[in-house]
Design an enzyme around this catalytic site. Structure first.
Site, short mmCIF file in Angstrom:
data_model
loop_
_atom_site.label_atom_id
_atom_site.label_comp_id
_atom_site.label_asym_id
_atom_site.label_seq_id
_atom_site.Cartn_x
_atom_site.Cartn_y
_atom_site.Cartn_z
N GLN A 1 3.08 9.83 1.76
CA GLN A 1 4.57 9.01 1.92
C GLN A 1 5.28 8.94 0.54
O GLN A 1 6.48 9.31 0.36
CB GLN A 1 3.98 7.42 1.61
CG GLN A 1 3.40 7.50 3.18
CD GLN A 1 3.21 5.93 3.21
OE1 GLN A 1 2.83 5.14 2.52
NE2 GLN A 1 4.07 5.22 3.93
N HIS B 1 -4.83 1.80 7.26
CA HIS B 1 -3.43 2.15 7.77
C HIS B 1 -2.51 3.40 6.79
O HIS B 1 -2.77 4.39 7.22
CB HIS B 1 -2.64 1.46 7.27
CG HIS B 1 -1.20 1.14 7.26
ND1 HIS B 1 -0.39 1.22 8.61
CD2 HIS B 1 -0.47 2.53 6.89
CE1 HIS B 1 0.71 1.04 8.25
NE2 HIS B 1 1.00 1.85 7.02
N GLU B 2 -3.55 2.92 5.06
CA GLU B 2 -3.45 4.53 4.31
C GLU B 2 -4.31 5.39 4.89
O GLU B 2 -3.91 6.79 4.41
CB GLU B 2 -3.64 3.59 3.25
CG GLU B 2 -2.92 2.70 2.41
CD GLU B 2 -1.39 2.41 3.13
OE1 GLU B 2 -0.98 3.90 2.72
OE2 GLU B 2 -0.09 1.59 3.03
N CYS C 1 5.90 -0.18 7.56
CA CYS C 1 5.33 0.60 7.06
C CYS C 1 6.65 1.32 6.18
O CYS C 1 7.40 1.25 7.12
CB CYS C 1 4.74 1.93 8.12
SG CYS C 1 4.70 3.38 7.81
N LEU C 2 6.32 1.69 5.41
CA LEU C 2 6.82 1.81 4.08
C LEU C 2 7.88 3.52 4.98
O LEU C 2 9.19 3.42 4.64
CB LEU C 2 7.14 2.57 2.93
CG LEU C 2 6.72 1.41 2.36
CD1 LEU C 2 5.97 1.14 0.56
CD2 LEU C 2 7.32 -0.32 1.72
N GLY D 1 0.74 -1.44 0.26
CA GLY D 1 0.14 0.19 0.15
C GLY D 1 0.70 1.33 0.01
O GLY D 1 2.15 1.18 0.19
N HIS E 1 -2.35 7.60 6.93
CA HIS E 1 -1.18 8.42 6.96
C HIS E 1 -2.18 9.97 6.29
O HIS E 1 -1.31 10.54 6.21
CB HIS E 1 -1.01 7.88 5.43
CG HIS E 1 0.06 6.83 6.03
ND1 HIS E 1 1.62 6.96 6.56
CD2 HIS E 1 0.78 5.29 5.57
CE1 HIS E 1 2.26 6.08 6.32
NE2 HIS E 1 2.10 5.39 6.01
O1 K1U Z 1 1.67 2.36 4.12
C1 K1U Z 1 2.41 1.20 3.97
O2 K1U Z 1 4.02 2.64 4.47
C2 K1U Z 1 2.83 0.23 3.57
C3 K1U Z 1 2.16 -0.85 4.25
C4 K1U Z 1 0.86 -0.89 4.01
C5 K1U Z 1 0.70 -1.81 5.26
C6 K1U Z 1 1.04 -3.22 5.74
C7 K1U Z 1 0.75 -4.21 6.73
C8 K1U Z 1 -0.14 -3.65 7.15
C9 K1U Z 1 -0.74 -2.71 6.88
C10 K1U Z 1 -0.71 -1.75 5.86
C11 K1U Z 1 3.71 -0.97 3.42
O3 K1U Z 1 3.52 -2.29 2.59
S1 K1U Z 1 4.77 -2.36 4.50
C12 K1U Z 1 5.07 -4.07 3.60
C13 K1U Z 1 4.73 -4.86 3.48
O4 K1U Z 1 3.34 -5.09 4.13
C14 K1U Z 1 4.79 -6.46 2.79
C15 K1U Z 1 5.69 -6.49 1.33
C16 K1U Z 1 6.17 -7.32 0.99
C17 K1U Z 1 4.81 -8.20 1.33
C18 K1U Z 1 4.55 -8.78 2.69
C19 K1U Z 1 4.28 -7.25 2.82
ZN ZN Z 2 2.25 3.11 6.24
#
Ligand code: K1U
Ligand code: ZN
Length: 190
Positions: free
Chosen positions: A56, A141-142, A99-100, A51, A145
């Protein structure tokens, strides 16, 4: 946006701005909106995220993109313009979130198990839908943000203080938290 540009437009990390501000609603869905969505999808894939919120990558507009199939290496990008949660279940669900903008930290977060939401698509058409599971979690979550809220705002004060300390130290050294010499052995705090 090409690969190199997408890399330059990388997601901003905690302490790099826009994380504590409210994003502005999109007034008219136009070509610039569609270009921003495409750039966001590219940035999300480049960062291996499932996401991404426009804030971001430094665009304070109420747009999010998502691809839960990214976990299986498939591509099924979705976008949501001006998303609004219209209903939250009383039932809660716990998911481990990352979270990125707060790299390498994973924590369990409790949120509504089901939600109803509405949004505009890239043609400006309004949609309503119900979500549960990871889709509901990721949407919350998004949308957080877009309201200047990070997932670490949902964890205990003690754990949050430890995350912030780790980030401040790493920022002073000019390295990623994971590369800081005295980093914790696990991605989990506490
Ligand atoms: O919004 C963001 O920072 C992105 C975040 C979203 C998110 C992840 C987990 C739960 C709620 C929201 C991410 O994408 S973190 C990376 C991630 O979750 C992932 C990436 C590749 C494979 C598996 C998971
Ligand atoms: Zn995030």
């Amino acid at each position: 946006m090409g690969g190199a540009d997408a890399e330059q437009q990388r997601h901003r990390r905690l302490g790099e701005g826009h994380h504590d501000e409210d994003a502005t609603p999109v007034e008219a869905v136009d070509a610039a909106t569609r270009k921003l969505i495409d750039d966001m999808v590219e940035s999300m894939y480049a960062a291996d995220g499932i996401g991404l919120a426009a804030v971001q990558i430094g665009a304070p507009q109420r747009i999010i993109v998502m691809d839960l199939d990214q976990r299986e290496g498939k591509r099924n990008p979705r976008h949501f313009i001006n998303p609004v949660i219209t209903w939250r279940s009383e039932e809660l669900a716990i998911f481990e979130e990352g979270c990125l903008s707060v790299p390498e930290i994973w924590e369990e977060v409790e949120r509504a198990a089901k939600i109803k939401a509405e949004y505009l698509d890239r043609e400006g058409k309004r949609h309503e839908f119900e979500a549960e599971g990871l889709l509901a979690t990721c949407l919350q979550h998004e949308i957080d943000h877009l309201n200047g809220v990070l997932f670490i705002d949902h964890i205990s004060k003690l754990k949050r203080a430890m995350v912030m300390k780790k980030f401040t130290k790493a920022a002073k050294k000019g390295v990623s938290p994971a590369l800081a010499k005295d980093k914790e052995p696990s991605h989990h705090i506490g």
